[in-house]
Scaffold this motif. Structure first.
Motif, PDB file in Angstrom:
ATOM      1  N   THR A 354       1.002  -1.015  -0.224  1.00  0.00           N
ATOM      2  CA  THR A 354       0.242  -0.082   0.477  1.00  0.00           C
ATOM      3  C   THR A 354       1.026   1.234   0.037  1.00  0.00           C
ATOM      4  N   GLY A 355       2.088   0.993   0.669  1.00  0.00           N
ATOM      5  CA  GLY A 355       2.784   2.235   0.964  1.00  0.00           C
ATOM      6  C   GLY A 355       3.425   2.769  -0.568  1.00  0.00           C
ATOM      7  N   TYR A 356       3.907   1.202  -0.923  1.00  0.00           N
ATOM      8  CA  TYR A 356       4.847   1.707  -2.418  1.00  0.00           C
ATOM      9  C   TYR A 356       3.144   2.292  -2.694  1.00  0.00           C
ATOM     10  N   GLU A 357       1.974   1.574  -3.243  1.00  0.00           N
ATOM     11  CA  GLU A 357       1.142   2.603  -3.803  1.00  0.00           C
ATOM     12  C   GLU A 357       1.454   3.952  -4.353  1.00  0.00           C
ATOM     13  N   GLU A 358       0.798   4.520  -3.003  1.00  0.00           N
ATOM     14  CA  GLU A 358       0.824   5.598  -1.964  1.00  0.00           C
ATOM     15  C   GLU A 358       2.411   6.680  -3.085  1.00  0.00           C
ATOM     16  N   MET A 359       3.130   5.948  -3.207  1.00  0.00           N
ATOM     17  CA  MET A 359       5.053   6.147  -3.389  1.00  0.00           C
ATOM     18  C   MET A 359       4.618   6.614  -5.079  1.00  0.00           C
ATOM     19  N   LYS A 360       4.233   5.667  -5.261  1.00  0.00           N
ATOM     20  CA  LYS A 360       3.710   5.701  -6.961  1.00  0.00           C
ATOM     21  C   LYS A 360       2.606   6.683  -7.416  1.00  0.00           C
ATOM     22  N   ILE A 361       1.958   7.322  -6.891  1.00  0.00           N
ATOM     23  CA  ILE A 361       1.033   8.445  -7.163  1.00  0.00           C
ATOM     24  C   ILE A 361       2.234   9.647  -6.398  1.00  0.00           C
ATOM     25  N   VAL A 362       2.500   9.676  -5.300  1.00  0.00           N
ATOM     26  CA  VAL A 362       3.637  11.058  -4.839  1.00  0.00           C
ATOM     27  C   VAL A 362       4.339  11.349  -6.410  1.00  0.00           C
ATOM     28  N   ASP A 363       4.934  10.346  -6.663  1.00  0.00           N
ATOM     29  CA  ASP A 363       6.219  10.477  -7.804  1.00  0.00           C
ATOM     30  C   ASP A 363       5.511  11.200  -9.093  1.00  0.00           C
ATOM     31  N   ALA A 364       4.013  10.775  -8.871  1.00  0.00           N
ATOM     32  CA  ALA A 364       3.261  10.654 -10.447  1.00  0.00           C
ATOM     33  C   ALA A 364       2.763  11.758 -10.035  1.00  0.00           C
TER      34      ALA A 364
END
Ligand code: NAD
Length: 377
Positions: A354-364
């Motif tokens: 879940t944390g990784y998914e959120e980091m992908k959103i932030v980076d995008a």
């Protein structure tokens, strides 16, 4: 007994300790802080045996089984990685890391070492947010058509307000999109069961120059007179994001920490083909349900009226509100149940994936703000 070390005792570390004290079968036996004075104060307040300055000392200790990583973002990756490589289970604060590359590596190390992971996306643990997620999965909303909302705070609204969150070296490429946006996108992804697929972000620094204290300040500290130096904004304290969910549904989100009077004001709304749901942290016990052809409803958290799977998150008799501490406590309870091989979460508990998914959103969102165009997650 599962023995725990809490690393980082600024604002959120003590919240972890409070909540852990209400879970049976676990015990906080050590606190660690690079600021030993803070660690000592926390240990004295909670009667904790060991006080340490260097997290490596708890990683060496075979009697410590779980690490709660409550340090600033910059230290999440290194401490969490080392802990997992030493076979410690880890519950991390959000955001999981400084960027998606670090986050992906943490997911891989956890898998390789069979680590039980957790991340503190606590807002999803308000009882009626859990209920919303179950009802959407039961089909009661119909198709998700749109999501919107905001997360406003005011603790960084004055030029004398400061946090490590505003420094690129401590926080990563984002301040508030990572800090508050990660919570908000977790709420939407958790409630709808959909992923954020595409984003376009717009950042601003509403307080362009701040007075940075020359001494350490912890989060939400009311900084009285202290020596300062001028600090030119490096990261956003305002972020607006338009997005598309994985089913094509559009959405919008705005956040800022410079909104006088807003304290910790987060809300989100999900509009479906059958009805609508809305939740607001200021009225955190209430789930608003909107209809076209009959009067709207407000479900107030209630173990009798909620789905059997979410009733446990509202353990008090109807009319007795639970709050932030209970949300965090229930997240921890689900984590330790999973650690004991008995995952009893109603829908899903937040993990490093879940944390990784959120980091992908932030980076995008960060990339999109730079390029001034849509970016896929
Ligand atoms: N889930 C939530 O609702 C929530 C709320 C607040 C903060 N957080 C997250 O918690 C983390 C910490 O935030 P905070 O508000 O408590 O910050 P804070 O500044 O109040 O506290 C951080 C503490 O970590 C200590 N520290 C720094 N480097 C360290 C190291 N290498 N080893 C040991 N200790 C170290 C500092 O001395 C400080 O006491 C952040 O990632 C933040 O995003 C989450």
């Amino acid at each position: 007994m599962i023995n725990i070390a809490v690393v980082g005792t600024g604002y959120i570390g003590p919240v972890h300790i409070e909540c852990l004290s209400r879970i049976s079968g676990v015990k906080v036996v050590a606190v660690v802080d690079a600021n030993l004075e803070l660690a000592r104060k926390t240990a004295a307040r909670y009667n904790i045996e060991k006080t340490l300055e260097d997290y490596r000392d708890v990683l060496k200790d075979p009697d410590i089984h779980v690490i709660h990583n409550c340090t600033p973002n910059k230290y999440h990756y290194g401490i969490t990685k080392e802990a997992m490589e030493k076979g410690k289970h880890v519950l991390s604060e959000k955001p999981l890391a400084m960027n998606q590359e670090e986050a992906r590596e943490l997911v891989e190390i956890a898998k390789k070492n069979k680590i039980v992971t957790g991340i503190d996306f606590c807002y999803r643990y308000y009882p009626v947010v859990q209920e919303m997620a179950v009802r959407i999965r039961r089909g009661e909303l119909g198709d998700v058509r749109m999501a919107s909302g905001s997360y406003f705070q005011d603790w960084l609204s004055k030029e004398t307000d400061f946090s490590w969150r505003l420094q690129r070296s401590e926080s990563g490429e984002s301040n508030i999109t990572a800090d508050l946006g990660s919570h908000w996108f977790d709420l939407v992804q958790f409630a709808t069961g959909l992923k954020v697929a595409e984003v376009i972000g717009d950042f601003a620094s509403l307080v362009p120059v701040r007075k940075k204290p020359k001494r350490q300040v912890v989060a939400f500290e009311d900084v009285k007179e202290t020596a300062t130096e001028n600090f030119k904004a490096e990261l956003e304290d305002y972020s607006a994001v338009l997005f598309r969910l994985s089913n094509g549904a559009p959405g919008s989100f705005t956040t800022s920490q410079a909104c006088a009077g807003r304290k910790s004001d987060t809300e989100f709304q999900v509009y479906g083909s059958t009805c609508s749901y809305a939740w607001n942290h200021k009225h955190s016990t209430e789930l608003w349900i909107g209809y076209r052809d009959k009067p709207n409803e407000v479900l107030i958290e209630n173990p009798v009226l909620q789905d059997a799977s979410t009733a446990k998150y509202a353990p008090l008799p109807a009319g007795h509100p639970t709050g932030y501490y209970e949300a965090v406590m229930h997240l921890f309870q689900d984590y330790y149940d999973a650690l004991n091989g008995n995952d009893r979460s109603a829908v899903a508990r937040p993990t490093f994936e879940t944390g990784y998914e959120e980091m992908k959103i932030v980076d995008a969102v960060v990339a999109s703000n730079k390029k001034r165009q849509w970016v896929s997650v």
